[in-house]
Design an enzyme around this catalytic site. Structure first.
Site, mmCIF file in Angstrom:
data_model
loop_
_atom_site.group_PDB
_atom_site.id
_atom_site.type_symbol
_atom_site.label_atom_id
_atom_site.label_comp_id
_atom_site.label_asym_id
_atom_site.label_seq_id
_atom_site.Cartn_x
_atom_site.Cartn_y
_atom_site.Cartn_z
ATOM 1 N N GLU A 86 0.869 -1.578 0.238
ATOM 2 C CA GLU A 86 0.039 -0.080 0.138
ATOM 3 C C GLU A 86 0.980 0.826 0.241
ATOM 4 O OE1 GLU A 86 -1.695 2.841 2.848
ATOM 5 O OE2 GLU A 86 -2.817 1.339 3.308
ATOM 6 N N CYS B 160 -2.847 7.495 5.462
ATOM 7 C CA CYS B 160 -2.892 7.174 3.758
ATOM 8 C C CYS B 160 -4.474 7.701 3.056
ATOM 9 C CB CYS B 160 -2.752 5.475 3.594
ATOM 10 S SG CYS B 160 -3.424 5.131 4.387
#
Length: 526
Positions: A264, A301
Site C-alpha cells: 500500500e 494514507c
C-alpha cells in the site's frame, strides 16, 4: 513485562550478534528515548526466515479453532500491557494518548474479528464436485478444493500506525489467520512499541501451544531487501512510500522464484463536491474537509489530498470557508524528523510549481517537530494535463482544491488521475442523477468509493476494502484492512480422487467442521 533489551525475536528467543546501537527517538524533541536496538545481521535474517519456515511446516496444520484461540490470546496479552504501551508509542510517535488508546482497541478488535472469521470457516473457500462415473461421454472424477497458507510471510511495519499497521497489525494478523508464519521488520520510528507488542505475541505463542518461530521480528534499516529476497519467504506485506514499496516490489518480482508483494503506497483520495450539496451545506462540508485532511496531522494514507468541484458562486463560498477553516487549524507533531522534512519538501515543491498557489496556512508551529497546515489551489489545467505533482502524495496536513468549468471537464480531469485508495462524492439527493457516470468512473479508479463521508475513517470489517489500482497499491485485487485481507496469503489446492482418510476435515464427506461449502454447485452446510 520484560525490560527492553533490543534484540531480535527469532524462534522464541532473543538474539543479537551486534551491540545495541540503534536509538529510539522521541518524536517531540528528537532526543533519544533511552531504548536501544541491535541492527540485525544477514545471518539473523536467515535465522528468522529459517525459523519461520520450520514453524510453518507445523503451524499450517493447526486447526481453525487453534488459530482462532491464538489470535484471541494475542489480543488478551496486548490488553495486559496496559497504559505502558500507549505511553511508549506516544513518546516515539508524538501521537496523542487518546488516539493510541483507540488504536489499541482497533488492534485487539481486529484480532478478534479474524478469530471469528476462522471459526466461521468461509475463508477456506471449500468447493466439492463429487464423482460422476456414469457421465457421458466422459465420467467426472472427484474434485475437492480449498485454500491454504502460502508459507512464511515478510511484513513491514508502517510509520503512521504504530499499532494497527505494525507488529500485530492487519498484515500480521491476516498472515497468521491464513496459517502462515511471519517475519516482521520493525519500523525504525517506533521500535520500543514494536518490542512491547512482540513480547505480547510471544506470550500468546507459549500460552496457546503454537510452534515457536511462528512469529519473528528483526530490527534494522538495512535488512528489508535481504528479507524480501530470502528464498524461504513466500509473500510480503508493506505499507509505506511509493519509492520504498516499488523498490521492494521489484526485488520480489526479480527473485528466481517471484513472490506476491502486497504494497500500500500512494493515494491523494479525491473528494468531489457536487453543486446542490454545496448550495445546501457548503460551509459545513468545508469545515469537515479541513478537519479530515488535518486529522492525525494529515498522516493518514486516506487523507483527502484533492478537492474538486464545478465553478459556481456556491463553490467560491466553499473555497472561502476552506480558507477560513484552514487558517484556524493548529500545528501538530509529526511522526518523526524524516516525515516532517518530507512534508516540508512537498510543500516547497508545490510552491515552486506553475499552476499551484498556497491560499491559506494554519497557525505557525511552536515546536521544531510540528507541521503547519496548508491549503493550495491549482488551475484546472493541472488536472487536465495529468500533472504528476497533483498526483504525488504529500504526506501531512495539506490539501489542494480545484474548480473546473463543467461536468464534462470534471470527468475528463478525473480520467487523468491514477489509482486511489478512496474517492469521495459529497452529494444531495438532487445531485444523484448527475453522479451515476461519476460513480462509474471513480469505481474504476479507487478501492473504496464514499458518499457523504470522509475517507480518513477505515472500518475494520468483513466488507471493507483498503486497496486500489496502482499506485495506491501494487496489486488491486486485495485489501489490507478487513477480513478480506486473508486472501492475499492463501492459495487454492485441489485434491483429485483422494481417499476420505487422507482428506483434510474441511473437504470430507459429512462436513465435520459444519462450515458452508459449495457442493456440486450448491452452497450448503450438509
Amino acid at each position: 513485562m520484560s525490560e527492553n533489551n533490543g534484540k531480535q525475536f527469532i524462534n522464541g528467543q532473543r538474539v543479537a550478534a551486534n551491540a545495541p546501537t540503534i536509538e529510539s527517538i522521541n518524536a517531540t524533541d528528537y532526543q533519544p528515548t533511552g531504548y536501544l536496538f541491535s541492527q540485525a545481521t544477514l545471518d539473523e535474517v536467515d535465522q528468522a526466515a529459517q525459523a519461520a519456515y520450520q514453524a510453518f511446516l507445523k503451524y499450517q496444520h493447526t486447526t481453525q479453532q487453534q488459530r482462532a484461540d491464538f489470535l484471541d490470546e494475542i489480543a488478551i496479552q496486548i490488553e495486559n500491557l496496559g497504559s505502558k504501551l500507549q505511553e511508549v508509542a506516544a513518546q516515539e510517535t508524538g501521537l496523542p494518548l487518546v488516539r493510541l488508546q483507540g488504536e489499541t482497541g482497533r488492534v485487539t478488535g481486529q484480532l478478534r474479528l479474524f478469530a471469528e472469521l476462522l471459526r466461521r470457516g468461509d475463508f477456506y473457500g471449500a468447493r466439492i464436485d463429487t464423482a460422476l462415473p456414469e457421465r457421458k461421454p466422459l465420467p467426472r472424477v472427484d474434485l475437492r478444493q480449498y485454500k491454504i497458507g502460502v508459507g512464511p510471510v515478510a511484513v513491514f511495519g508502517a510509520s503512521n500506525f504504530p499499532l494497527a499497521f505494525s507488529t500485530a497489525g492487519g498484515d500480521t494478523v491476516a498472515a497468521l489467520a491464513a496459517g502462515c508464519s511471519v517475519v516482521f521488520k520493525a519500523h525504525s520510528g517506533h521500535m520500543a512499541t514494536a518490542e512491547l507488542v512482540a513480547q505480547a505475541i510471544e506470550k500468546a505463542i507459549l500460552n496457546s501451544g503454537i510452534p515457536s518461530g511462528t512469529f519473528n521480528m528483526i530490527f534494522g534499516s538495512r535488512v528489508g531487501a535481504n528479507l524480501v529476497e530470502h528464498p524461504l519467504i513466500q509473500a510480503a506485506g508493506f505499507t509505506g512510500s511509493l519509492e520504498g514499496g516499488m523498490a521492494l516490489f521489484n526485488l520480489a518480482q526479480n527473485r528466481p522464484q517471484p513472490i506476491p508483494f502486497f504494497a500500500e503506497m500512494s493515494s491523494v483520495n479525491p473528494v468531489i463536491v457536487m453543486p446542490e450539496a454545496l448550495n445546501a451545506r457548503g460551509e459545513k462540508v468545508a469545515q469537515d474537509t479541513v478537519a479530515s485532511f488535518n486529522m492525525g496531522c494529515g498522516q493518514f494514507c486516506t487523507k483527502p489530498g484533492l478537492i474538486i468541484g464545478i465553478k459556481s458562486p456556491a463553490f467560491d463560498q466553499f473555497v472561502t470557508a476552506l480558507i477560513d477553516t484552514t487558517r484556524t487549524a493548529v500545528p501538530q507533531i509529526m511522526l518523526n524528523q524524516g516525515t516532517l522534512k518530507s512534508y516540508q519538501q512537498g510543500i516547497d515543491a508545490l510552491l515552486n510549481e506553475q499552476g499551484f498557489k498556497c491560499i491559506a496556512s494554519g497557525q505557525a508551529p511552536e515546536l521544531i517537530s510540528q507541521a503547519q497546515p496548508h491549503l493550495f489551489q491549482a488551475d484546472q489545467s493541472v488536472l487536465l494535463s495529468g500533472n504528476p505533482k497533483l498526483q504525488h502524495e504529500v504526506f501531512g496536513p495539506m490539501s489542494i482544491v480545484i474548480a473546473v468549468d463543467d461536468e464534462a471537464t470534471l470527468l475528463n480531469g478525473l480520467e487523468k488521475l491514477a489509482g486511489q485508495l478512496t474517492a469521495t462524492i459529497i452529494a444531495d439527493e438532487s445531485d444523484l442523477p448527475q453522479a451515476k457516470e461519476l460513480l462509474n468512473l471513480l469505481t474504476r479508479k479507487a478501492g473504496r468509493v464514499l458518499f457523504n463521508g470522509f475517507p480518513t475513517g477505515v472500518e475494520v470489517s468483513d466488507a471493507m476494502v483498503h486497496g486500489g489500482p496502482f499506485p495506491a497499491t501494487s496489486d488491486s485485487r486485495g485489501t489490507s484492512v478487513g477480513t478480506g485481507a486473508i486472501e492475499r496469503f492463501l492459495r487454492p489446492v485441489c485434491y483429485q480422487n483422494t481417499s476420505q482418510v487422507l482428506l483434510p476435515d474441511v473437504l470430507k464427506d459429512g462436513n465435520p467442521l459444519h462450515i458452508t461449502r459449495l457442493v456440486n454447485g450448491v452452497l450448503t452446510q450438509n
